[in-house]
Design an enzyme around this catalytic site. Structure first.
Site, PDB file in Angstrom:
ATOM      1  N   MET A 282      33.298  47.551  45.945  1.00 47.59           N
ATOM      2  CA  MET A 282      33.797  46.438  45.159  1.00 47.59           C
ATOM      3  C   MET A 282      33.187  45.144  45.691  1.00 47.59           C
ATOM      4  O   MET A 282      33.586  44.664  46.744  1.00 47.59           O
ATOM      5  CB  MET A 282      35.329  46.377  45.252  1.00 47.59           C
ATOM      6  CG  MET A 282      35.912  45.135  44.638  1.00 47.59           C
ATOM      7  SD  MET A 282      37.711  44.999  44.714  1.00 47.59           S
ATOM      8  CE  MET A 282      37.941  44.532  46.415  1.00 47.59           C
ATOM      9  N   PRO A 283      32.219  44.572  45.014  1.00 47.86           N
ATOM     10  CA  PRO A 283      31.652  43.302  45.455  1.00 47.86           C
ATOM     11  C   PRO A 283      32.665  42.161  45.300  1.00 47.86           C
ATOM     12  O   PRO A 283      33.409  42.110  44.314  1.00 47.86           O
ATOM     13  CB  PRO A 283      30.469  43.074  44.516  1.00 47.86           C
ATOM     14  CG  PRO A 283      30.169  44.391  43.921  1.00 47.86           C
ATOM     15  CD  PRO A 283      31.467  45.132  43.896  1.00 47.86           C
ATOM     16  N   TYR A 284      32.662  41.300  46.289  1.00 44.32           N
ATOM     17  CA  TYR A 284      33.515  40.112  46.278  1.00 44.32           C
ATOM     18  C   TYR A 284      32.653  38.934  46.707  1.00 44.32           C
ATOM     19  O   TYR A 284      32.051  38.955  47.778  1.00 44.32           O
ATOM     20  CB  TYR A 284      34.687  40.313  47.247  1.00 44.32           C
ATOM     21  CG  TYR A 284      35.479  39.054  47.530  1.00 44.32           C
ATOM     22  CD1 TYR A 284      36.402  38.567  46.614  1.00 44.32           C
ATOM     23  CD2 TYR A 284      35.301  38.360  48.712  1.00 44.32           C
ATOM     24  CE1 TYR A 284      37.132  37.422  46.876  1.00 44.32           C
ATOM     25  CE2 TYR A 284      36.023  37.212  48.985  1.00 44.32           C
ATOM     26  CZ  TYR A 284      36.940  36.751  48.060  1.00 44.32           C
ATOM     27  OH  TYR A 284      37.646  35.609  48.334  1.00 44.32           O
TER      28      TYR A 284
ATOM     29  N   HIS B  49      34.006  45.962  38.583  1.00 43.61           N
ATOM     30  CA  HIS B  49      34.386  46.038  39.995  1.00 43.61           C
ATOM     31  C   HIS B  49      34.018  44.774  40.768  1.00 43.61           C
ATOM     32  O   HIS B  49      34.220  44.706  41.976  1.00 43.61           O
ATOM     33  CB  HIS B  49      33.724  47.249  40.662  1.00 43.61           C
ATOM     34  CG  HIS B  49      34.202  48.548  40.122  1.00 43.61           C
ATOM     35  ND1 HIS B  49      33.526  49.720  40.336  1.00 43.61           N
ATOM     36  CD2 HIS B  49      35.284  48.881  39.379  1.00 43.61           C
ATOM     37  CE1 HIS B  49      34.165  50.717  39.753  1.00 43.61           C
ATOM     38  NE2 HIS B  49      35.240  50.227  39.165  1.00 43.61           N
TER      39      HIS B  49
ATOM     40  N   HIS C 146      34.271  40.874  41.761  1.00 39.97           N
ATOM     41  CA  HIS C 146      35.228  39.759  41.825  1.00 39.97           C
ATOM     42  C   HIS C 146      34.504  38.525  42.358  1.00 39.97           C
ATOM     43  O   HIS C 146      33.793  38.603  43.354  1.00 39.97           O
ATOM     44  CB  HIS C 146      36.395  40.098  42.752  1.00 39.97           C
ATOM     45  CG  HIS C 146      37.171  41.286  42.294  1.00 39.97           C
ATOM     46  ND1 HIS C 146      38.312  41.167  41.548  1.00 39.97           N
ATOM     47  CD2 HIS C 146      36.955  42.616  42.445  1.00 39.97           C
ATOM     48  CE1 HIS C 146      38.775  42.376  41.275  1.00 39.97           C
ATOM     49  NE2 HIS C 146      37.967  43.275  41.804  1.00 39.97           N
TER      50      HIS C 146
END
Length: 66
Positions: free
Chosen positions: A1-3, A38, A40
């Site tokens: 999940m990239p943030y 996915h 954010h």
């Protein structure tokens, strides 16, 4: 999940922020194969008086070029 947590000085329009989110998401899809759903992205706007640059507060720094 990239943030992604992006910090900028205040002043960006809603349209500019939307474009940032869209383009950052596209970059993660293209470069890393990440799914957009996915990803954010948080944009935190900071007052210029709370950001320092080149030994000065950013608001003072920008005034010196006005």
């Amino acid at each position: 999940m990239p943030y992604i947590h992006l910090q900028i000085t205040k002043g960006a329009t809603r349209e500019q922020k939307a474009l940032i989110v869209q383009q950052f998401t596209e970059t993660l899809v293209t470069v890393l194969g990440k799914k957009p759903e996915h990803t954010h992205i948080v944009i935190q706007e900071i007052e210029e008086e709370n950001w320092g640059y080149s030994g000065m507060l950013t608001d003072d720094y920008r005034k010196s070029f006005s």
